[in-house]
Scaffold this motif. Structure first.
Motif, PDB file in Angstrom:
ATOM      1  N   GLY A 220     -34.157 -46.591  46.080  1.00 16.06           N
ATOM      2  CA  GLY A 220     -33.884 -47.588  45.064  1.00 16.06           C
ATOM      3  C   GLY A 220     -32.983 -48.693  45.584  1.00 16.06           C
ATOM      4  N   MET A 221     -33.155 -49.032  46.880  1.00 15.66           N
ATOM      5  CA  MET A 221     -32.293 -50.042  47.462  1.00 15.66           C
ATOM      6  C   MET A 221     -32.799 -51.444  47.157  1.00 15.66           C
ATOM      7  SD  MET A 221     -34.100 -48.464  49.765  1.00 15.66           S
ATOM      8  CE  MET A 221     -35.476 -48.531  50.737  1.00 15.66           C
ATOM      9  N   VAL A 222     -31.961 -52.386  47.421  1.00 11.46           N
ATOM     10  CA  VAL A 222     -32.303 -53.780  47.225  1.00 11.46           C
ATOM     11  C   VAL A 222     -33.344 -54.166  48.268  1.00 11.46           C
ATOM     12  CG1 VAL A 222     -31.339 -56.111  47.160  1.00 11.46           C
ATOM     13  CG2 VAL A 222     -29.943 -54.166  46.468  1.00 11.46           C
ATOM     14  N   LYS A 223     -34.262 -55.052  47.904  1.00 12.57           N
ATOM     15  CA  LYS A 223     -35.332 -55.418  48.822  1.00 12.57           C
ATOM     16  C   LYS A 223     -34.821 -55.994  50.133  1.00 12.57           C
ATOM     17  CE  LYS A 223     -39.258 -55.841  45.925  1.00 12.57           C
ATOM     18  NZ  LYS A 223     -40.482 -55.364  46.413  1.00 12.57           N
ATOM     19  N   SER A 224     -33.701 -56.695  50.104  1.00 12.41           N
ATOM     20  CA  SER A 224     -33.182 -57.282  51.337  1.00 12.41           C
ATOM     21  C   SER A 224     -32.814 -56.196  52.347  1.00 12.41           C
ATOM     22  CB  SER A 224     -31.972 -58.153  51.050  1.00 12.41           C
ATOM     23  OG  SER A 224     -30.922 -57.384  50.522  1.00 12.41           O
ATOM     24  N   LEU A 225     -32.338 -55.049  51.875  1.00  9.12           N
ATOM     25  CA  LEU A 225     -32.043 -53.949  52.782  1.00  9.12           C
ATOM     26  C   LEU A 225     -33.324 -53.350  53.328  1.00  9.12           C
ATOM     27  CD1 LEU A 225     -29.223 -52.014  50.883  1.00  9.12           C
ATOM     28  CD2 LEU A 225     -28.985 -53.427  52.914  1.00  9.12           C
ATOM     29  N   LYS A 226     -34.334 -53.255  52.501  1.00 11.43           N
ATOM     30  CA  LYS A 226     -35.583 -52.649  52.921  1.00 11.43           C
ATOM     31  C   LYS A 226     -36.278 -53.509  53.971  1.00 11.43           C
ATOM     32  CE  LYS A 226     -39.763 -50.613  51.010  1.00 11.43           C
ATOM     33  NZ  LYS A 226     -40.542 -50.409  49.813  1.00 11.43           N
ATOM     34  N   ASN A 227     -36.132 -54.816  53.905  1.00 10.24           N
ATOM     35  CA  ASN A 227     -36.804 -55.713  54.829  1.00 10.24           C
ATOM     36  C   ASN A 227     -36.086 -55.847  56.167  1.00 10.24           C
ATOM     37  OD1 ASN A 227     -38.849 -56.230  53.033  1.00 10.24           O
ATOM     38  ND2 ASN A 227     -37.804 -57.971  52.111  1.00 10.24           N
ATOM     39  N   LYS A 228     -34.919 -55.255  56.332  1.00  9.88           N
ATOM     40  CA  LYS A 228     -34.198 -55.355  57.591  1.00  9.88           C
ATOM     41  C   LYS A 228     -34.954 -54.683  58.727  1.00  9.88           C
ATOM     42  CE  LYS A 228     -29.423 -55.840  56.187  1.00  9.88           C
ATOM     43  NZ  LYS A 228     -28.108 -55.228  56.201  1.00  9.88           N
ATOM     44  N   VAL A 229     -35.747 -53.680  58.429  1.00  8.96           N
ATOM     45  CA  VAL A 229     -36.448 -52.927  59.453  1.00  8.96           C
ATOM     46  C   VAL A 229     -37.605 -53.737  60.032  1.00  8.96           C
ATOM     47  CG1 VAL A 229     -37.804 -50.861  59.874  1.00  8.96           C
ATOM     48  CG2 VAL A 229     -35.815 -50.759  58.391  1.00  8.96           C
ATOM     49  N   LYS A 230     -38.315 -54.455  59.214  1.00  3.79           N
ATOM     50  CA  LYS A 230     -39.525 -55.139  59.648  1.00  3.79           C
ATOM     51  C   LYS A 230     -39.294 -56.234  60.676  1.00  3.79           C
ATOM     52  CE  LYS A 230     -42.074 -53.922  55.550  1.00  3.79           C
ATOM     53  NZ  LYS A 230     -42.753 -54.392  54.364  1.00  3.79           N
ATOM     54  N   PRO A 231     -38.259 -57.066  60.572  1.00  2.00           N
ATOM     55  CA  PRO A 231     -38.102 -58.117  61.579  1.00  2.00           C
ATOM     56  C   PRO A 231     -37.937 -57.581  62.997  1.00  2.00           C
ATOM     57  CG  PRO A 231     -36.785 -58.636  59.668  1.00  2.00           C
ATOM     58  CD  PRO A 231     -37.338 -57.252  59.466  1.00  2.00           C
ATOM     59  N   ASP A 232     -37.277 -56.442  63.167  1.00  5.51           N
ATOM     60  CA  ASP A 232     -37.130 -55.875  64.501  1.00  5.51           C
ATOM     61  C   ASP A 232     -38.484 -55.513  65.085  1.00  5.51           C
ATOM     62  OD1 ASP A 232     -34.386 -56.137  64.450  1.00  5.51           O
ATOM     63  OD2 ASP A 232     -34.051 -54.103  63.699  1.00  5.51           O
ATOM     64  N   LYS A 233     -39.310 -54.876  64.285  1.00  3.32           N
ATOM     65  CA  LYS A 233     -40.640 -54.509  64.761  1.00  3.32           C
ATOM     66  C   LYS A 233     -41.466 -55.757  65.025  1.00  3.32           C
ATOM     67  CE  LYS A 233     -40.877 -50.029  62.493  1.00  3.32           C
ATOM     68  NZ  LYS A 233     -41.571 -49.220  61.496  1.00  3.32           N
ATOM     69  N   ALA A 234     -41.361 -56.738  64.146  1.00  4.72           N
ATOM     70  CA  ALA A 234     -42.121 -57.973  64.323  1.00  4.72           C
ATOM     71  C   ALA A 234     -41.632 -58.709  65.567  1.00  4.72           C
ATOM     72  CB  ALA A 234     -41.983 -58.851  63.088  1.00  4.72           C
ATOM     73  N   LYS A 235     -40.325 -58.702  65.792  1.00  6.23           N
ATOM     74  CA  LYS A 235     -39.762 -59.377  66.966  1.00  6.23           C
ATOM     75  C   LYS A 235     -40.245 -58.699  68.248  1.00  6.23           C
ATOM     76  CE  LYS A 235     -35.475 -60.680  66.691  1.00  6.23           C
ATOM     77  NZ  LYS A 235     -34.005 -60.662  66.687  1.00  6.23           N
ATOM     78  N   ASP A 236     -40.262 -57.360  68.258  1.00  3.47           N
ATOM     79  CA  ASP A 236     -40.736 -56.629  69.430  1.00  3.47           C
ATOM     80  C   ASP A 236     -42.205 -56.926  69.686  1.00  3.47           C
ATOM     81  OD1 ASP A 236     -38.244 -55.529  69.727  1.00  3.47           O
ATOM     82  OD2 ASP A 236     -38.775 -53.625  68.767  1.00  3.47           O
ATOM     83  N   GLU A 237     -42.989 -56.928  68.620  1.00  2.00           N
ATOM     84  CA  GLU A 237     -44.417 -57.201  68.766  1.00  2.00           C
ATOM     85  C   GLU A 237     -44.645 -58.631  69.247  1.00  2.00           C
ATOM     86  OE1 GLU A 237     -48.553 -57.069  66.169  1.00  2.00           O
ATOM     87  OE2 GLU A 237     -46.677 -56.432  65.256  1.00  2.00           O
ATOM     88  N   LEU A 238     -43.886 -59.569  68.722  1.00  5.72           N
ATOM     89  CA  LEU A 238     -44.019 -60.963  69.123  1.00  5.72           C
ATOM     90  C   LEU A 238     -43.684 -61.150  70.600  1.00  5.72           C
ATOM     91  CD1 LEU A 238     -44.594 -63.862  68.225  1.00  5.72           C
ATOM     92  CD2 LEU A 238     -42.179 -64.074  67.662  1.00  5.72           C
TER      93      LEU A 238
END
Length: 111
Positions: free
Chosen positions: A59-77
């Motif tokens: 039940g966390m705030v969406k901003s906390l939940k989205n912290k994980v995705k940029p790292d994966k996206a950055k690695d993939e990029l």
């Protein structure tokens, strides 16, 4: 540290503790095992918290939940950029080879 409820031997961790543990485990230079050892919890428990985090059960705030995705996206990029560089180098080598072959065909042979 965990708070023990009366009559139970099971440790109850706060939501804040769980969130911090999960966020640490998603950092690129850390593993689930190393984070679990540092926090003195079982790696399986941390894996369960990670799954709950991904499923949104904390039940966390969406901003906390989205912290994980940029790292994966950055690695993939960065991986894709490396691959593009490799392919461009291969393409340049093939073009040079093609020019070399064409020049060799044009030169008269001394036989």
């Amino acid at each position: 540290m965990p708070a023990y409820k009366t009559g139970k031997k099971t440790a109850q961790y706060s939501l804040d503790f769980k969130l911090k543990a999960v966020e640490w485990s998603y950092e690129t230079h850390r593993t689930v095992r190393s984070v679990a050892e540092a926090l003195d919890i079982h790696p399986f428990m941390l894996s369960k918290w990670r799954k709950a985090y991904r499923d949104g059960e904390f039940g966390m705030v969406k901003s906390l939940k989205n912290k994980v995705k940029p790292d994966k996206a950055k690695d993939e990029l960065s991986a894709l950029k490396r691959r593009i560089t490799e392919l461009e180098e291969e393409n340049d080598i093939l073009k040079k080879w093609q020019r070399f072959q064409a020049e060799q065909r044009r030169k008269p042979t001394d036989s």
